[in-house]
Scaffold this motif. Structure first.
Motif, PDB file in Angstrom:
ATOM      1  N   LEU A 137      13.828  -7.479  23.442  1.00 23.16           N
ATOM      2  CA  LEU A 137      14.746  -6.698  22.623  1.00 23.16           C
ATOM      3  C   LEU A 137      15.728  -5.991  23.535  1.00 23.16           C
ATOM      4  O   LEU A 137      15.330  -5.224  24.417  1.00 23.16           O
ATOM      5  CB  LEU A 137      14.001  -5.658  21.781  1.00 23.16           C
ATOM      6  CG  LEU A 137      14.887  -4.694  20.996  1.00 23.16           C
ATOM      7  CD1 LEU A 137      15.663  -5.420  19.910  1.00 23.16           C
ATOM      8  CD2 LEU A 137      14.065  -3.561  20.407  1.00 23.16           C
ATOM      9  N   TYR A 138      17.009  -6.261  23.333  1.00 24.42           N
ATOM     10  CA  TYR A 138      18.064  -5.522  24.009  1.00 24.42           C
ATOM     11  C   TYR A 138      18.483  -4.429  23.037  1.00 24.42           C
ATOM     12  O   TYR A 138      19.254  -4.676  22.106  1.00 24.42           O
ATOM     13  CB  TYR A 138      19.234  -6.442  24.383  1.00 24.42           C
ATOM     14  CG  TYR A 138      18.846  -7.423  25.463  1.00 24.42           C
ATOM     15  CD1 TYR A 138      18.856  -7.030  26.796  1.00 24.42           C
ATOM     16  CD2 TYR A 138      18.456  -8.724  25.165  1.00 24.42           C
ATOM     17  CE1 TYR A 138      18.490  -7.908  27.803  1.00 24.42           C
ATOM     18  CE2 TYR A 138      18.089  -9.600  26.162  1.00 24.42           C
ATOM     19  CZ  TYR A 138      18.106  -9.198  27.475  1.00 24.42           C
ATOM     20  OH  TYR A 138      17.735 -10.069  28.465  1.00 24.42           O
ATOM     21  N   ALA A 139      17.919  -3.253  23.242  1.00 26.12           N
ATOM     22  CA  ALA A 139      18.088  -2.157  22.291  1.00 26.12           C
ATOM     23  C   ALA A 139      19.492  -1.580  22.329  1.00 26.12           C
ATOM     24  O   ALA A 139      20.127  -1.512  23.383  1.00 26.12           O
ATOM     25  CB  ALA A 139      17.070  -1.060  22.577  1.00 26.12           C
ATOM     26  N   CYS A 140      19.943  -1.138  21.163  1.00 28.14           N
ATOM     27  CA  CYS A 140      21.246  -0.508  21.025  1.00 28.14           C
ATOM     28  C   CYS A 140      21.046   1.011  21.102  1.00 28.14           C
ATOM     29  O   CYS A 140      20.385   1.599  20.249  1.00 28.14           O
ATOM     30  CB  CYS A 140      21.864  -0.895  19.688  1.00 28.14           C
ATOM     31  SG  CYS A 140      23.444  -0.135  19.386  1.00 28.14           S
ATOM     32  N   HIS A 141      21.596   1.617  22.154  1.00 24.18           N
ATOM     33  CA  HIS A 141      21.445   3.058  22.331  1.00 24.18           C
ATOM     34  C   HIS A 141      22.748   3.808  22.135  1.00 24.18           C
ATOM     35  O   HIS A 141      22.802   5.021  22.292  1.00 24.18           O
ATOM     36  CB  HIS A 141      20.912   3.368  23.745  1.00 24.18           C
ATOM     37  CG  HIS A 141      19.551   2.819  23.990  1.00 24.18           C
ATOM     38  ND1 HIS A 141      18.434   3.268  23.335  1.00 24.18           N
ATOM     39  CD2 HIS A 141      19.121   1.838  24.827  1.00 24.18           C
ATOM     40  CE1 HIS A 141      17.370   2.599  23.751  1.00 24.18           C
ATOM     41  NE2 HIS A 141      17.764   1.721  24.648  1.00 24.18           N
ATOM     42  N   GLY A 142      23.832   3.107  21.826  1.00 19.02           N
ATOM     43  CA  GLY A 142      25.107   3.761  21.597  1.00 19.02           C
ATOM     44  C   GLY A 142      25.835   4.169  22.864  1.00 19.02           C
ATOM     45  O   GLY A 142      26.760   4.962  22.817  1.00 19.02           O
ATOM     46  N   HIS A 143      25.415   3.657  24.010  1.00 18.32           N
ATOM     47  CA  HIS A 143      26.103   3.948  25.267  1.00 18.32           C
ATOM     48  C   HIS A 143      26.109   2.691  26.119  1.00 18.32           C
ATOM     49  O   HIS A 143      25.440   1.718  25.805  1.00 18.32           O
ATOM     50  CB  HIS A 143      25.442   5.113  26.015  1.00 18.32           C
ATOM     51  CG  HIS A 143      23.992   4.881  26.318  1.00 18.32           C
ATOM     52  ND1 HIS A 143      23.569   4.062  27.333  1.00 18.32           N
ATOM     53  CD2 HIS A 143      22.869   5.364  25.727  1.00 18.32           C
ATOM     54  CE1 HIS A 143      22.244   4.042  27.366  1.00 18.32           C
ATOM     55  NE2 HIS A 143      21.797   4.808  26.406  1.00 18.32           N
ATOM     56  N   MET A 144      26.867   2.713  27.188  1.00 19.87           N
ATOM     57  CA  MET A 144      27.012   1.529  28.040  1.00 19.87           C
ATOM     58  C   MET A 144      26.253   1.662  29.362  1.00 19.87           C
ATOM     59  O   MET A 144      26.516   0.927  30.302  1.00 19.87           O
ATOM     60  CB  MET A 144      28.496   1.262  28.323  1.00 19.87           C
ATOM     61  CG  MET A 144      29.306   0.902  27.098  1.00 19.87           C
ATOM     62  SD  MET A 144      28.817  -0.667  26.369  1.00 19.87           S
ATOM     63  CE  MET A 144      29.524  -1.801  27.534  1.00 19.87           C
ATOM     64  N   ARG A 145      25.319   2.599  29.470  1.00 14.77           N
ATOM     65  CA  ARG A 145      24.532   2.746  30.692  1.00 14.77           C
ATOM     66  C   ARG A 145      23.451   1.669  30.744  1.00 14.77           C
ATOM     67  O   ARG A 145      22.883   1.295  29.728  1.00 14.77           O
ATOM     68  CB  ARG A 145      23.866   4.128  30.723  1.00 14.77           C
ATOM     69  CG  ARG A 145      24.828   5.271  30.904  1.00 14.77           C
ATOM     70  CD  ARG A 145      24.092   6.584  31.115  1.00 14.77           C
ATOM     71  NE  ARG A 145      22.988   6.802  30.204  1.00 14.77           N
ATOM     72  CZ  ARG A 145      23.064   7.493  29.075  1.00 14.77           C
ATOM     73  NH1 ARG A 145      24.197   8.046  28.700  1.00 14.77           N
ATOM     74  NH2 ARG A 145      22.008   7.650  28.307  1.00 14.77           N
ATOM     75  N   ILE A 146      23.159   1.216  31.912  1.00 16.82           N
ATOM     76  CA  ILE A 146      22.077   0.256  32.105  1.00 16.82           C
ATOM     77  C   ILE A 146      20.816   1.024  32.431  1.00 16.82           C
ATOM     78  O   ILE A 146      20.807   1.894  33.299  1.00 16.82           O
ATOM     79  CB  ILE A 146      22.412  -0.731  33.237  1.00 16.82           C
ATOM     80  CG1 ILE A 146      23.627  -1.567  32.850  1.00 16.82           C
ATOM     81  CG2 ILE A 146      21.222  -1.619  33.533  1.00 16.82           C
ATOM     82  CD1 ILE A 146      24.093  -2.495  33.950  1.00 16.82           C
ATOM     83  N   GLU A 147      19.748   0.731  31.708  1.00 20.62           N
ATOM     84  CA  GLU A 147      18.463   1.374  31.945  1.00 20.62           C
ATOM     85  C   GLU A 147      17.482   0.318  32.425  1.00 20.62           C
ATOM     86  O   GLU A 147      17.478  -0.804  31.943  1.00 20.62           O
ATOM     87  CB  GLU A 147      17.932   2.003  30.653  1.00 20.62           C
ATOM     88  CG  GLU A 147      18.823   3.118  30.122  1.00 20.62           C
ATOM     89  CD  GLU A 147      18.313   3.671  28.798  1.00 20.62           C
ATOM     90  OE1 GLU A 147      17.265   3.223  28.310  1.00 20.62           O
ATOM     91  OE2 GLU A 147      18.999   4.546  28.260  1.00 20.62           O
ATOM     92  N   GLY A 148      16.653   0.688  33.380  1.00 22.79           N
ATOM     93  CA  GLY A 148      15.650  -0.223  33.876  1.00 22.79           C
ATOM     94  C   GLY A 148      14.327   0.488  34.084  1.00 22.79           C
ATOM     95  O   GLY A 148      14.292   1.712  34.266  1.00 22.79           O
ATOM     96  N   PHE A 149      13.263  -0.257  33.988  1.00 16.86           N
ATOM     97  CA  PHE A 149      11.918   0.313  34.148  1.00 16.86           C
ATOM     98  C   PHE A 149      11.135  -0.580  35.092  1.00 16.86           C
ATOM     99  O   PHE A 149      11.347  -1.764  35.175  1.00 16.86           O
ATOM    100  CB  PHE A 149      11.207   0.384  32.800  1.00 16.86           C
ATOM    101  CG  PHE A 149      11.937   1.208  31.786  1.00 16.86           C
ATOM    102  CD1 PHE A 149      11.722   2.572  31.730  1.00 16.86           C
ATOM    103  CD2 PHE A 149      12.833   0.640  30.911  1.00 16.86           C
ATOM    104  CE1 PHE A 149      12.406   3.353  30.802  1.00 16.86           C
ATOM    105  CE2 PHE A 149      13.528   1.391  29.985  1.00 16.86           C
ATOM    106  CZ  PHE A 149      13.300   2.749  29.930  1.00 16.86           C
ATOM    107  N   ILE A 150      10.224   0.030  35.810  1.00 17.95           N
ATOM    108  CA  ILE A 150       9.388  -0.715  36.726  1.00 17.95           C
ATOM    109  C   ILE A 150       7.988  -0.137  36.710  1.00 17.95           C
ATOM    110  O   ILE A 150       7.800   1.068  36.510  1.00 17.95           O
ATOM    111  CB  ILE A 150       9.990  -0.708  38.158  1.00 17.95           C
ATOM    112  CG1 ILE A 150       9.204  -1.651  39.057  1.00 17.95           C
ATOM    113  CG2 ILE A 150       9.989   0.698  38.730  1.00 17.95           C
ATOM    114  CD1 ILE A 150       9.929  -1.969  40.344  1.00 17.95           C
ATOM    115  N   ASP A 151       7.010  -0.995  36.878  1.00 17.62           N
ATOM    116  CA  ASP A 151       5.629  -0.556  36.935  1.00 17.62           C
ATOM    117  C   ASP A 151       5.081  -1.067  38.270  1.00 17.62           C
ATOM    118  O   ASP A 151       4.702  -2.220  38.393  1.00 17.62           O
ATOM    119  CB  ASP A 151       4.830  -1.135  35.774  1.00 17.62           C
ATOM    120  CG  ASP A 151       3.372  -0.720  35.803  1.00 17.62           C
ATOM    121  OD1 ASP A 151       3.047   0.243  36.513  1.00 17.62           O
ATOM    122  OD2 ASP A 151       2.563  -1.362  35.115  1.00 17.62           O
ATOM    123  N   ALA A 152       5.111  -0.234  39.288  1.00 22.59           N
ATOM    124  CA  ALA A 152       4.663  -0.645  40.617  1.00 22.59           C
ATOM    125  C   ALA A 152       3.773   0.451  41.218  1.00 22.59           C
ATOM    126  O   ALA A 152       3.950   1.627  40.957  1.00 22.59           O
ATOM    127  CB  ALA A 152       5.867  -0.882  41.519  1.00 22.59           C
TER     128      ALA A 152
END
Length: 153
Positions: A137-152
């Motif tokens: 899912l490429y969620a719509c957040h109403g902004h153009m910032r790129i968000e990323g998550f990592i589990d390390a």
């Protein structure tokens, strides 16, 4: 966004992306939450072709602490069939990041697959049976910032 589309259309032949529902075995669903990409039909076709449509699903795509490797006493399997299956799983991992690690493990043995390696591929297929419609899912957040998550660790 409209300006970007106009600029791209001036240089390239384009279709309206809002009409997109299915492309290269990727199903596209739009909603107020965002854009959902999946390969449900691709998974079901793969399970049917491999005779795994009626298999018992498993909870994980690979055995924890697996010991896959190349050992001298291993019984080989059909290399062409193994390579085709792994290739299809590699393509599927674009919308199924949950299988990416398992697919990377089995892809290491493309040059000389054995029964253990094929069993690992079969387990990935059994895992896919548990939820063929999973996707990204490429969620719509109403902004153009790129968000990323990592589990390390």
């Amino acid at each position: 966004m409209m300006r970007l589309e106009r600029n791209l259309a001036a240089e390239f032949e384009m279709k309206n992306p809002e009409d997109l529902k299915y492309f290269l075995a990727v199903e596209v669903a739009r909603s107020s939450r965002g854009i959902f990409l999946s390969q449900r039909k691709y998974v079901l076709d793969l399970l049917k072709e491999t005779g795994m449509l009626g298999c018992k699903p498993v909870d994980t795509p690979i055995v924890e602490k697996h010991y896959l490797g190349i050992y001298p006493d291993q019984k080989p399997v059909d290399k062409g069939m193994y390579q085709r299956l792994v290739g299809r799983l590699i393509y599927l991992s674009h919308t199924r990041p949950d299988i990416a690690y398992a697919v990377s493990v089995v892809s290491k043995f493309m040059h000389s697959p054995c029964v253990d390696h094929m069993a690992a591929v079969t387990r990935i297929l059994a895992y896919l049976k548990s939820a063929p419609g999973k996707g990204v899912l490429y969620a719509c957040h109403g902004h153009m910032r790129i968000e990323g998550f990592i589990d390390a660790d």
